[in-house]
Design a protein around this motif. Structure first.
Motif, PDB file in Angstrom:
ATOM      1  N   GLU A   1       0.843  -1.162  -0.016  1.00 21.09           N
ATOM      2  CA  GLU A   1      -0.012  -0.068  -0.074  1.00 21.09           C
ATOM      3  C   GLU A   1       0.930   1.401  -0.181  1.00 21.09           C
ATOM      4  O   GLU A   1       0.567   2.018  -0.590  1.00 21.09           O
ATOM      5  CB  GLU A   1      -0.785   0.075   1.244  1.00 21.09           C
ATOM      6  N   MET A   2       2.037   1.203   0.620  1.00 22.30           N
ATOM      7  CA  MET A   2       3.078   2.346   0.817  1.00 22.30           C
ATOM      8  C   MET A   2       3.272   2.660  -0.679  1.00 22.30           C
ATOM      9  O   MET A   2       3.388   3.866  -1.153  1.00 22.30           O
ATOM     10  CB  MET A   2       3.952   2.141   1.793  1.00 22.30           C
ATOM     11  N   LYS A   3       3.683   1.446  -1.384  1.00 22.30           N
ATOM     12  CA  LYS A   3       4.247   1.854  -2.680  1.00 22.30           C
ATOM     13  C   LYS A   3       3.282   2.131  -3.594  1.00 22.30           C
ATOM     14  O   LYS A   3       3.605   3.091  -4.375  1.00 22.30           O
ATOM     15  CB  LYS A   3       4.807   0.243  -3.148  1.00 22.30           C
ATOM     16  N   ALA A   4       2.156   1.964  -3.464  1.00 20.11           N
ATOM     17  CA  ALA A   4       0.988   2.200  -4.416  1.00 20.11           C
ATOM     18  C   ALA A   4       0.583   3.714  -4.181  1.00 20.11           C
ATOM     19  O   ALA A   4       0.491   4.538  -4.986  1.00 20.11           O
ATOM     20  CB  ALA A   4      -0.241   1.176  -3.992  1.00 20.11           C
ATOM     21  N   THR A   5       0.781   4.049  -2.618  1.00 22.40           N
ATOM     22  CA  THR A   5       0.673   5.642  -2.527  1.00 22.40           C
ATOM     23  C   THR A   5       1.594   6.392  -3.022  1.00 22.40           C
ATOM     24  O   THR A   5       1.501   7.630  -3.673  1.00 22.40           O
ATOM     25  CB  THR A   5       0.657   5.534  -0.904  1.00 22.40           C
TER      26      THR A   5
ATOM     27  N   PHE B   1      -4.374   0.036 -23.343  1.00 20.94           N
ATOM     28  CA  PHE B   1      -4.170  -0.800 -22.493  1.00 20.94           C
ATOM     29  C   PHE B   1      -5.586  -1.608 -22.278  1.00 20.94           C
ATOM     30  O   PHE B   1      -6.749  -0.982 -22.361  1.00 20.94           O
ATOM     31  CB  PHE B   1      -3.628  -0.585 -21.072  1.00 20.94           C
ATOM     32  N   SER B   2      -5.311  -2.784 -21.910  1.00 25.65           N
ATOM     33  CA  SER B   2      -6.600  -3.474 -21.416  1.00 25.65           C
ATOM     34  C   SER B   2      -7.027  -3.157 -20.161  1.00 25.65           C
ATOM     35  O   SER B   2      -6.327  -3.077 -19.143  1.00 25.65           O
ATOM     36  CB  SER B   2      -6.404  -5.195 -21.755  1.00 25.65           C
ATOM     37  N   VAL B   3      -8.360  -2.964 -19.690  1.00 22.89           N
ATOM     38  CA  VAL B   3      -9.078  -2.629 -18.545  1.00 22.89           C
ATOM     39  C   VAL B   3      -8.901  -3.923 -17.649  1.00 22.89           C
ATOM     40  O   VAL B   3      -8.958  -3.979 -16.327  1.00 22.89           O
ATOM     41  CB  VAL B   3     -10.557  -2.140 -18.662  1.00 22.89           C
ATOM     42  N   MET B   4      -9.520  -5.217 -18.295  1.00 24.27           N
ATOM     43  CA  MET B   4      -9.768  -6.284 -17.593  1.00 24.27           C
ATOM     44  C   MET B   4      -8.717  -6.691 -16.658  1.00 24.27           C
ATOM     45  O   MET B   4      -8.781  -6.904 -15.441  1.00 24.27           O
ATOM     46  CB  MET B   4     -10.400  -7.507 -18.292  1.00 24.27           C
ATOM     47  N   PRO B   5      -7.379  -6.805 -17.013  1.00 21.95           N
ATOM     48  CA  PRO B   5      -6.362  -7.343 -16.123  1.00 21.95           C
ATOM     49  C   PRO B   5      -5.797  -6.424 -14.885  1.00 21.95           C
ATOM     50  O   PRO B   5      -5.787  -6.716 -13.898  1.00 21.95           O
ATOM     51  CB  PRO B   5      -5.126  -7.443 -17.210  1.00 21.95           C
ATOM     52  N   LEU B   6      -6.064  -5.212 -15.181  1.00 25.19           N
ATOM     53  CA  LEU B   6      -6.123  -4.089 -14.084  1.00 25.19           C
ATOM     54  C   LEU B   6      -7.043  -4.185 -12.889  1.00 25.19           C
ATOM     55  O   LEU B   6      -6.859  -4.057 -11.880  1.00 25.19           O
ATOM     56  CB  LEU B   6      -5.819  -2.733 -14.641  1.00 25.19           C
ATOM     57  N   VAL B   7      -8.325  -4.502 -13.545  1.00 29.53           N
ATOM     58  CA  VAL B   7      -9.300  -4.571 -12.411  1.00 29.53           C
ATOM     59  C   VAL B   7      -9.050  -6.092 -11.519  1.00 29.53           C
ATOM     60  O   VAL B   7      -9.423  -5.902 -10.442  1.00 29.53           O
ATOM     61  CB  VAL B   7     -10.698  -4.813 -13.176  1.00 29.53           C
TER      62      VAL B   7
ATOM     63  N   GLY C   1      -4.778   6.298 -22.470  1.00 33.91           N
ATOM     64  CA  GLY C   1      -4.352   7.158 -21.539  1.00 33.91           C
ATOM     65  C   GLY C   1      -3.260   6.535 -20.619  1.00 33.91           C
ATOM     66  O   GLY C   1      -2.339   5.897 -21.332  1.00 33.91           O
ATOM     67  N   HIS C   2      -2.955   7.010 -19.459  1.00 31.22           N
ATOM     68  CA  HIS C   2      -1.965   6.357 -18.691  1.00 31.22           C
ATOM     69  C   HIS C   2      -2.332   5.307 -17.743  1.00 31.22           C
ATOM     70  O   HIS C   2      -2.910   5.314 -17.115  1.00 31.22           O
ATOM     71  CB  HIS C   2      -1.580   7.759 -17.887  1.00 31.22           C
ATOM     72  N   SER C   3      -1.633   4.003 -18.242  1.00 24.76           N
ATOM     73  CA  SER C   3      -2.331   2.939 -17.598  1.00 24.76           C
ATOM     74  C   SER C   3      -1.698   2.750 -16.113  1.00 24.76           C
ATOM     75  O   SER C   3      -2.627   2.265 -15.336  1.00 24.76           O
ATOM     76  CB  SER C   3      -1.366   1.401 -18.083  1.00 24.76           C
ATOM     77  N   GLN C   4      -0.814   3.552 -15.759  1.00 22.36           N
ATOM     78  CA  GLN C   4      -0.340   3.354 -14.248  1.00 22.36           C
ATOM     79  C   GLN C   4      -1.341   4.526 -13.477  1.00 22.36           C
ATOM     80  O   GLN C   4      -1.899   3.984 -12.364  1.00 22.36           O
ATOM     81  CB  GLN C   4       0.864   4.090 -13.896  1.00 22.36           C
ATOM     82  N   ALA C   5      -1.852   5.485 -14.091  1.00 15.08           N
ATOM     83  CA  ALA C   5      -2.796   6.568 -13.636  1.00 15.08           C
ATOM     84  C   ALA C   5      -4.264   5.387 -13.511  1.00 15.08           C
ATOM     85  O   ALA C   5      -4.902   5.538 -12.341  1.00 15.08           O
ATOM     86  CB  ALA C   5      -3.094   7.664 -14.123  1.00 15.08           C
ATOM     87  N   PHE C   6      -4.700   4.947 -14.649  1.00 14.57           N
ATOM     88  CA  PHE C   6      -5.827   4.027 -14.573  1.00 14.57           C
ATOM     89  C   PHE C   6      -5.668   2.925 -13.456  1.00 14.57           C
ATOM     90  O   PHE C   6      -6.786   2.638 -12.848  1.00 14.57           O
ATOM     91  CB  PHE C   6      -6.085   3.490 -16.026  1.00 14.57           C
ATOM     92  N   SER C   7      -4.710   2.200 -13.304  1.00 17.08           N
ATOM     93  CA  SER C   7      -4.548   1.440 -12.435  1.00 17.08           C
ATOM     94  C   SER C   7      -4.853   1.768 -10.838  1.00 17.08           C
ATOM     95  O   SER C   7      -5.282   1.282  -9.881  1.00 17.08           O
ATOM     96  CB  SER C   7      -3.149   0.507 -12.452  1.00 17.08           C
ATOM     97  N   ILE C   8      -4.051   3.034 -10.679  1.00 19.30           N
ATOM     98  CA  ILE C   8      -4.389   3.737  -9.331  1.00 19.30           C
ATOM     99  C   ILE C   8      -5.569   3.975  -8.962  1.00 19.30           C
ATOM    100  O   ILE C   8      -6.180   3.913  -7.914  1.00 19.30           O
ATOM    101  CB  ILE C   8      -3.291   4.943  -9.418  1.00 19.30           C
ATOM    102  N   ALA C   9      -6.247   4.844 -10.128  1.00 16.44           N
ATOM    103  CA  ALA C   9      -7.871   4.827 -10.057  1.00 16.44           C
ATOM    104  C   ALA C   9      -8.690   3.620  -9.856  1.00 16.44           C
ATOM    105  O   ALA C   9      -9.340   3.787  -8.608  1.00 16.44           O
ATOM    106  CB  ALA C   9      -8.323   5.856 -11.102  1.00 16.44           C
ATOM    107  N   VAL C  10      -8.212   2.628 -10.432  1.00 16.81           N
ATOM    108  CA  VAL C  10      -9.254   1.514 -10.107  1.00 16.81           C
ATOM    109  C   VAL C  10      -8.874   0.852  -8.619  1.00 16.81           C
ATOM    110  O   VAL C  10      -9.670   0.436  -8.007  1.00 16.81           O
ATOM    111  CB  VAL C  10      -8.916   0.356 -11.011  1.00 16.81           C
TER     112      VAL C  10
ATOM    113  N   ILE D   1      -8.272  12.283  -5.210  1.00 12.71           N
ATOM    114  CA  ILE D   1      -7.084  11.720  -6.322  1.00 12.71           C
ATOM    115  C   ILE D   1      -7.437  11.186  -7.330  1.00 12.71           C
ATOM    116  O   ILE D   1      -7.057  11.237  -8.619  1.00 12.71           O
ATOM    117  CB  ILE D   1      -5.884  11.038  -5.398  1.00 12.71           C
ATOM    118  N   VAL D   2      -8.501  10.270  -7.413  1.00 16.63           N
ATOM    119  CA  VAL D   2      -9.082   9.675  -8.471  1.00 16.63           C
ATOM    120  C   VAL D   2      -9.629  10.852  -9.413  1.00 16.63           C
ATOM    121  O   VAL D   2      -9.353  10.745 -10.856  1.00 16.63           O
ATOM    122  CB  VAL D   2     -10.253   8.766  -8.371  1.00 16.63           C
ATOM    123  N   GLN D   3     -10.195  11.808  -8.960  1.00 12.13           N
ATOM    124  CA  GLN D   3     -10.773  12.715  -9.632  1.00 12.13           C
ATOM    125  C   GLN D   3      -9.631  13.631 -10.688  1.00 12.13           C
ATOM    126  O   GLN D   3      -9.653  13.856 -11.925  1.00 12.13           O
ATOM    127  CB  GLN D   3     -11.641  13.812  -8.853  1.00 12.13           C
TER     128      GLN D   3
END
Length: 417
Positions: A256-260, A280-286, A323-332, A390-392
């Motif tokens: 969690e600290m790494k993700a933050t 990028f594909s959405v399903m693997p990130l979800v 978009g930015h896959s890392q940003a999408f992963s963080i939002a999800v 942050i998601v916004q």
């Protein structure tokens, strides 16, 4: 370099414009008066030449009413007051002169036949005068534009220079475009120097931000990597059940600290190396987000349901987001973690609906949650979970849309791309 301030230049320009127009109008009126005088004299002389050698008398005096021209006798018998009178039909101008010793008034009659212009000629003169007035008005308007444009030329020059600066890609070279020394010491010079100093401060701030994020990215991730490596070594050793649980808790906290850290570094970066156009594909990130936060549901007996709604979404490679896959992963991850954390035991299931361009994360809420959260629907929610703001911001930077709806029964987060 300008000698006077902008206020004085505008005042001087206005004064020059008024002075020039006054002189032009003065010459125009003077020319009209001289033209009228010359025209009357020429017409009178021409009429005399036509009757030569018998010169016509245009100006005559009359002491008696009976000696007046027949067209004026009836009017004269009304004993008019002293003054000047004009008779258009007879083309006569009459001056009534008071007589001495109480006698009747005398009359001076001026016959203007052949001297005054005809009505048709008057219309032509009216058109000419109208044209001259219009031309002078256009001249004054053009002169005013020219003078005022020269007066405010520094402002226009500064505005053009500022318009060429791209605030999204500000660099040190943009500061050189201002060159405030060219604008003197007037109001425009003060404004140019202020803009130049502001750009210098912004450029220095951006440079410090880039240096900080570059350094922080290395300095913060290195200890996290060391901790995760040490945890892997501990997990491979023989540990008791109690120690294994402690190591697992440390591993989750480290993750969690790494993700933050990654989340805040992603927000702090001015640029993301052109990754905003990545597909990028959405399903693997979800699926990854669900697996990483499933421990939050331990002991709650809550199911997680993934619903692929559209026919186009029929395998793990779809849907595709840009978009930015890392940003999408963080939002999800934020949305899934919030849903898992705020779902109490027996309040399931948690449903994740995935369409071609939309992701819904819906969870049930308890009565205690109802008391803390009223029904709301907004494009920038900030009250349900620390990560939603942050998601916004991540969505705004990547051109995505995010909204949250909470009512008495459930909370639904919507992320579209």
């Amino acid at each position: 370099m300008y000698r006077y301030s902008l206020r004085k230049r505008v005042a001087i320009a206005f004064a020059i414009c008024v002075a020039v127009l006054s002189v032009v109008w003065g010459f125009a009126f003077f020319s009209a008066i001289k033209l009228s005088e010359d025209r009357v004299l020429v017409n009178q002389l021409q009429r005399a030449a036509e009757s030569y050698p018998f010169l016509a008398m245009n100006l005559r005096g009359y002491d008696e009413v009976g000696s007046l021209p027949e067209s004026l006798r009836e009017w004269a018998q009304t004993n008019p007051d002293e003054g000047l009178y004009e008779f258009d039909a007879e083309e006569l101008h009459v001056a009534v002169v008071p007589a001495e010793n109480g006698q009747r008034h005398a009359f001076v009659v001026f016959d203007v036949a052949g001297i005054e212009a005809a009505s048709s000629e008057d219309w032509w003169w009216l058109l000419v005068i109208t044209g001259v007035v219009g031309a002078l008005g256009a001249l004054g308007f053009g002169l005013g534009l020219l003078v005022m444009r020269r007066a405010v030329a520094p402002v226009m020059q500064l505005a053009k220079v500022v318009a060429e600066i791209d605030p999204e890609k500000l660099s040190a070279d943009d500061i050189k475009l201002i060159q405030s020394s060219r604008f003197g010491d007037d109001e425009v010079g003060v404004l140019a120097r202020t803009i130049e100093k502001t750009l210098e401060r912004i450029s220095a701030f951006v440079e410090r931000e880039r240096y900080f994020t570059g350094s922080a990215s290395h300095e913060l991730r290195t200890p996290i990597t060391v901790i995760m490596g040490a945890l892997e070594l501990l997990e491979q050793s023989d540990l008791s059940a109690t120690d294994a649980k402690v190591v697992d808790r440390v591993r989750r906290a480290t993750f969690e600290m790494k993700a933050t850290i990654e989340m805040f570094l992603c927000l702090a970066r001015e640029a993301d190396d052109g990754l905003h156009d990545e597909q990028f594909s959405v399903m693997p990130l979800v699926s990854q987000a669900i697996d990483q936060h499933r421990h939050l549901l331990n002991g709650k007996f809550v199911d997680v349901e993934i619903d692929l709604i559209d026919a186009a979404v029929d395998d793990l490679s779809k849907p595709i987001a840009c978009g930015h896959s890392q940003a999408f992963s963080i939002a999800v991850n934020n949305l899934v973690r919030n849903a898992f954390q705020h779902t109490h035991a027996g309040q399931g299931p948690i449903t994740i609906h995935i369409k071609e361009h939309v992701l819904f994360v819906t969870n049930q809420v308890s009565s205690e949650a109802n008391e803390r959260h009223t029904s709301t629907e907004a494009s920038s929610p900030q009250g349900y979970g620390l990560g939603l703001g942050i998601v916004q911001r991540l969505c705004e930077r990547n051109g995505w849309s995010f909204s949250l709806h909470a009512d008495e029964a459930r909370v639904a987060a919507r992320l579209s791309w």
